[in-house]
Write an enzyme that holds these catalytic residues in place. Structure first.
Site, PDB file in Angstrom:
ATOM      1  N   ASN A 104       1.310  -1.477   0.129  1.00  0.00           N
ATOM      2  CA  ASN A 104       0.249  -0.057  -0.018  1.00  0.00           C
ATOM      3  C   ASN A 104       0.974   0.875   0.142  1.00  0.00           C
ATOM      4  O   ASN A 104       2.342   1.316   1.087  1.00  0.00           O
ATOM      5  CB  ASN A 104      -0.656  -0.052   1.183  1.00  0.00           C
ATOM      6  CG  ASN A 104      -1.789  -1.133   1.483  1.00  0.00           C
ATOM      7  OD1 ASN A 104      -2.028  -2.169   1.867  1.00  0.00           O
ATOM      8  ND2 ASN A 104      -2.632  -1.342   0.476  1.00  0.00           N
ATOM      9  N   ASP A 143      -2.796   0.082  11.007  1.00  0.00           N
ATOM     10  CA  ASP A 143      -2.869   1.712  10.612  1.00  0.00           C
ATOM     11  C   ASP A 143      -4.247   2.112  10.847  1.00  0.00           C
ATOM     12  O   ASP A 143      -5.352   2.991  10.014  1.00  0.00           O
ATOM     13  CB  ASP A 143      -2.805   1.026   9.258  1.00  0.00           C
ATOM     14  CG  ASP A 143      -2.557   2.732   8.482  1.00  0.00           C
ATOM     15  OD1 ASP A 143      -2.436   3.192   8.859  1.00  0.00           O
ATOM     16  OD2 ASP A 143      -2.572   2.705   6.745  1.00  0.00           O
ATOM     17  N   ALA A 182      -8.289   5.780   3.691  1.00  0.00           N
ATOM     18  CA  ALA A 182      -7.470   6.439   4.647  1.00  0.00           C
ATOM     19  C   ALA A 182      -7.124   5.877   5.811  1.00  0.00           C
ATOM     20  O   ALA A 182      -8.124   5.846   7.377  1.00  0.00           O
ATOM     21  CB  ALA A 182      -8.581   7.748   5.053  1.00  0.00           C
ATOM     22  N   GLY A 183      -6.298   4.794   5.960  1.00  0.00           N
ATOM     23  CA  GLY A 183      -6.212   4.035   7.579  1.00  0.00           C
ATOM     24  C   GLY A 183      -7.306   3.222   7.465  1.00  0.00           C
ATOM     25  O   GLY A 183      -7.855   2.845   6.407  1.00  0.00           O
TER      26      GLY A 183
END
Length: 369
Positions: free
Chosen positions: A207, A262, A297-298
């Site tokens: 990623n 994350d 986004a995470g």
């Protein structure tokens, strides 16, 4: 007083199917076979998350100490007994203030350290990082932050192709800070150069990285192929297909693969609108994406869920536990204190049922309410 926790004990050497962990004070005093055990629960070391931006509605990214305490408490209830507070790309002023605010929490053991994910990242592979704050690595900035943290800064993620990146890796390594490669459009050779300079972690492998091509292997192949690099894997079913998860695990081995969440503030919270690093995030069906362009986004992941998904993908329980506890602890220099069920280490453990759901969590010899 000695506390004995009985069950199927997962140790670095495998599973003691009828065993116990004895705890005296805040330390593990013994790990042994215990033939009279009848409790079938799994006893595993407390999880170590080296990449988390928040959870339970609280964030690390603003540098607020109260928010950080609450986020750490949320993840503790999910078995994460040690974690790094990960910030996102930010102005230097915020990086300074966050370091000063979090350093006491590191000294108190609330946090295992600080992780700066950026701002020294690739604009082409920035993902949900705010492009407004991206810049080349600065030796002056890093030196100042390390000094403010006084041992609290544990890891910095950077893109090796940026000007000054290799010098930054060498600086971080000299100061005992882990240099990680991530959010990079760098080549195979540029990534290998960063590893040669001292980088030892790959930030959420695959990623935010140039993809693999048979004539242009890029950073993924360079990191997987480096015997001294530990690769982070986000096992949420969104960041990685389960085939990719098991491929990386079989290629690098569980001793070089670290499960991370994350996670952002939305972990453990309802779908809705959130914020990450000054950018609007929409969470739908538990998946966090930037509102403006849909970039991941995470995550909303917790480490216990990551463990379950990894086992469901075909990784054995002992290997998945190594990836959730032992390997990440070693990655950031915490392995002499946490990450395994071993005599003398801090008594951090998680009791799981046969479905690998949390039953109880112990941190430093005390059961978590």
């Amino acid at each position: 007083m000695t506390v004995r926790v009985n069950g199927k004990v997962v140790t670095p050497g495998g599973v003691i199917w009828q065993g116990c962990v004895e705890v005296r004070g805040d330390r593990i005093s013994a790990v042994a076979e215990y033939p009279s055990v009848r409790d079938g629960h799994w006893i595993v070391p407390g999880f170590v998350d080296i990449h988390s931006h928040g959870g339970g509605g609280h964030t690390f990214t603003t540098g607020d100490a109260d928010q950080a305490r609450a986020a750490a408490a949320f993840h503790l209830r999910h078995g994460t007994t040690s974690l790094l507070a990960s910030l996102v790309s930010s102005p230097l002023e915020l990086m300074r203030s966050a370091t000063a605010a979090f350093a006491p929490l590191v000294r108190d053991g609330v946090l295992g350290g600080i992780h700066f994910e950026g701002p020294y990242l690739s604009a082409a592979r920035c993902g949900a990082q705010n492009p407004e704050f991206l810049r080349d690595p600065s030796a002056d900035e890093l030196t100042e932050l390390i000094k403010i943290g006084d041992g609290a800064v544990r890891m910095v993620t950077l893109a090796p192709e940026r000007a000054g990146a290799l010098e930054a890796v060498e600086l971080l390594t000299r100061h005992g800070v882990v240099a990680a490669v991530g959010h990079t459009d760098g080549t195979y050779d540029q990534t290998r150069a960063a590893v040669a300079a001292g980088a030892t972690v790959g930030t959420h492998l695959f990623n935010g990285m140039r993809p693999v091509h048979h004539r242009d292997p890029g950073p993924v192949v360079a990191l997987l192929g480096a015997p001294n690099v530990i690769c982070e894997l986000v096992a949420d079913g969104v960041h990685l297909h389960e085939g990719t998860l098991t491929f990386a695990t079989s290629t690098a081995g569980p001793e070089r693969c670290a499960l991370v969440t994350d996670a952002m503030a939305a972990a453990g919270m309802p779908d809705g609108e959130y914020e990450l690093g000054g950018q609007a995030v929409t969470v739908s069906d538990g998946v966090a994406r930037l509102s403006r362009d849909g970039a991941i986004a995470g995550s909303t992941l917790t480490m216990d869920a990551a463990l379950r998904r990894t086992v469901a993908a075909g990784v054995s329980v002992p290997d998945a536990v190594r990836m959730a506890s032992t390997t990440p602890a070693l990655a950031v220099g915490l392995g002499d204190e946490v990450g395994t069920l071993q005599t003398g280490l801090r008594a951090d453990l998680v009791v799981l049922d046969d479905d690998l759901e949390i039953v109880r969590v112990m941190r430093a010899g005390a059961w978590v309410e």
